[in-house]
Motif scaffolding. Structure first.
Motif, short mmCIF file in Angstrom:
data_model
loop_
_atom_site.label_atom_id
_atom_site.label_comp_id
_atom_site.label_asym_id
_atom_site.label_seq_id
_atom_site.Cartn_x
_atom_site.Cartn_y
_atom_site.Cartn_z
N MET A 141 55.74 12.43 55.92
CA MET A 141 57.04 12.81 55.36
C MET A 141 57.12 12.67 53.84
SD MET A 141 58.56 13.81 58.06
CE MET A 141 60.26 14.01 57.54
N LYS A 142 56.23 11.86 53.26
CA LYS A 142 56.22 11.65 51.81
C LYS A 142 54.79 11.58 51.32
CE LYS A 142 60.54 8.95 51.72
NZ LYS A 142 61.13 7.63 51.37
N LEU A 143 54.60 11.87 50.04
CA LEU A 143 53.26 11.83 49.47
C LEU A 143 52.66 10.43 49.44
CD1 LEU A 143 53.56 14.42 46.55
CD2 LEU A 143 52.14 14.64 48.61
N ASP A 144 53.51 9.40 49.65
CA ASP A 144 52.96 8.04 49.70
C ASP A 144 52.42 7.68 51.08
OD1 ASP A 144 55.21 7.60 51.25
OD2 ASP A 144 56.15 6.18 49.87
N GLY A 145 52.41 8.65 52.00
CA GLY A 145 51.85 8.42 53.33
C GLY A 145 52.85 7.97 54.37
#
Length: 240
Positions: free
Chosen positions: A81-85
């Protein structure tokens, strides 16, 4: 076909996800009819538009884990859902599932540069409850193949070779071949699955199996070629 025998299809979808065409019972029965030893029920996670809420997964308690002699794994295909995993489940929720595939989908997952997407996938692989990296072969999600495969080895996760990729992710085949080349080089675990959205597609690996065999991946590196191997692999992430 070849020498690899797949005993479990671990990636399936039903009408619950909003774009599947079969019921849970039809999926389980098809696994029996195809002579499999196990099947994974892996509905799209809560972040996927039109999919189910957590209450669906929380009611898996009503699904028999044995059905006509086969093992049933109740899990999910979680979404990045986010680029931070970040995935679309809490750690507590993931801890209650039998199997977790983590995947990118253009309907809900962000994309970015090669470095950003690579880092996103690796952060997900670090999640102790994630078992399989789902179809990491989309040209829309560019990755450093070697870095992702090495991370899968480091965190004892499997890379999925997905039989639906040619239709669902056009242009994915060269990336699939790169993933398999790296898996062979680094000894990464592989999972071969159908990603069936209609029960008659379950247990069919006409695209994936030849690719894996051509790459020379031994059966011992494929988690779903033996029930003992599969159960030990899942137990390593989902100790009850």
């Amino acid at each position: 076909m070849g020498h690899i025998h797949i005993i479990a299809d671990l990636h399936t979808h039903t009408i619950a996800c909003g774009h599947g065409f079969s019921t849970v019972t039809e999926v389980m029965q098809e696994a029996v009819d195809k002579g499999l030893s196990a099947v994974g029920l892996t509905e799209h996670g809560v972040g996927y538009p039109g999919s189910v809420s957590w209450s669906y997964f929380n009611t898996y308690r009503d699904i028999p884990r044995e059905f006509k002699g086969i093992k049933v794994y109740c899990g999910t295909e979680a979404n990045y859902m986010k680029l931070d995993g970040t995935l679309d489940f809490t750690q507590e929720q993931l801890s209650k599932l039998d199997i977790v595939i983590a995947s990118c989908h253009t309907d809900c997952s962000p994309t970015g540069s090669r470095d950003e997407v690579t880092n996103m996938l690796i952060q997900g692989l670090k999640n102790p409850y994630v078992d399989i990296l789902g179809h990491p072969d989309s040209p829309k999600y560019p990755i450093d193949v070697d870095a992702v495969v090495q991370a899968a080895v480091r965190y004892h996760k499997a890379i999925e070779i997905n039989d639906s990729s040619p239709q669902a992710r056009p242009g994915s085949e060269p990336i699939c071949k790169e993933l398999l080349r790296a898996a062979k080089k680094y000894g990464a675990l592989i999972s071969i699955n159908s990603d069936a959205h209609y029960h008659k597609r379950l247990g069919i690996f006409e695209y994936a199996l030849p690719l894996v065999e051509e790459a020379g991946i031994p059966e011992t590196q494929i988690i779903n070629t033996s029930m003992e191997r599969l159960q030990a692999f899942l137990d390593s992430h989902h100790k009850r």
